[in-house]
Design a protein around this motif. Structure first.
Motif, mmCIF file in Angstrom:
data_model
loop_
_atom_site.group_PDB
_atom_site.id
_atom_site.type_symbol
_atom_site.label_atom_id
_atom_site.label_comp_id
_atom_site.label_asym_id
_atom_site.label_seq_id
_atom_site.Cartn_x
_atom_site.Cartn_y
_atom_site.Cartn_z
ATOM 1 N N GLN A 12 -23.110 -22.677 -46.029
ATOM 2 C CA GLN A 12 -21.794 -23.021 -47.169
ATOM 3 C C GLN A 12 -20.391 -23.199 -46.153
ATOM 4 O O GLN A 12 -19.845 -24.687 -46.237
ATOM 5 N N LEU A 13 -20.319 -22.059 -45.009
ATOM 6 C CA LEU A 13 -18.741 -22.664 -44.447
ATOM 7 C C LEU A 13 -19.332 -23.341 -43.310
ATOM 8 O O LEU A 13 -18.198 -24.671 -43.462
ATOM 9 N N GLN A 15 -20.651 -26.031 -43.822
ATOM 10 C CA GLN A 15 -20.904 -27.630 -44.638
ATOM 11 C C GLN A 15 -19.494 -27.509 -44.615
ATOM 12 O O GLN A 15 -19.390 -28.988 -44.939
ATOM 13 N N TYR A 16 -18.584 -26.805 -45.232
ATOM 14 C CA TYR A 16 -17.266 -27.393 -45.746
ATOM 15 C C TYR A 16 -16.396 -27.646 -44.879
ATOM 16 O O TYR A 16 -15.563 -28.034 -44.729
ATOM 17 N N THR A 19 -16.741 -30.991 -43.714
ATOM 18 C CA THR A 19 -16.756 -32.022 -44.458
ATOM 19 C C THR A 19 -14.891 -31.623 -45.028
ATOM 20 O O THR A 19 -14.173 -31.663 -44.494
ATOM 21 N N LEU A 20 -14.443 -30.598 -46.479
ATOM 22 C CA LEU A 20 -13.906 -30.952 -47.112
ATOM 23 C C LEU A 20 -13.031 -29.671 -46.746
ATOM 24 O O LEU A 20 -11.439 -30.208 -46.339
ATOM 25 N N LEU A 21 -12.998 -28.821 -45.600
ATOM 26 C CA LEU A 21 -12.259 -27.931 -45.053
ATOM 27 C C LEU A 21 -12.153 -28.387 -43.280
ATOM 28 O O LEU A 21 -10.936 -28.082 -42.495
ATOM 29 N N LYS A 22 -12.324 -29.303 -43.129
ATOM 30 C CA LYS A 22 -12.477 -29.535 -41.785
ATOM 31 C C LYS A 22 -11.164 -29.839 -41.053
ATOM 32 O O LYS A 22 -11.079 -29.483 -39.721
#
Length: 68
Positions: A12-13, A15-16, A19-22
């Motif tokens: 999950q880390l 993945q984020y 995307t959202l936290l790049k």
């Protein structure tokens, strides 16, 4: 991202971070416990997208600290 080798990061880390936290993820060193060569190899193998890697390693910190 510090405290662990990237090979232990939860999916999950990654993945984020891809995307959202790049634009909000920063590299942190655990030297001398994890050598830079080992960390970089594990980072490259952990599933991070090539286009987010420069941000994580440098660009996000440059922007945050107003160095650019």
């Amino acid at each position: 991202l510090s405290g662990w080798s990237p090979k232990y990061f939860p999916k999950q880390l990654v993945q984020y971070a891809n995307t959202l936290l790049k634009d909000r993820i920063l590299f942190g060193s655990d030297y001398p416990l994890i050598t830079p060569d080992r960390w970089m190899k594990d980072f490259e193998d952990a599933g991070f997208k090539p286009e987010v890697m420069p941000g994580i390693l440098k660009d996000n910190a440059v922007r945050l600290l107003g160095l650019g």
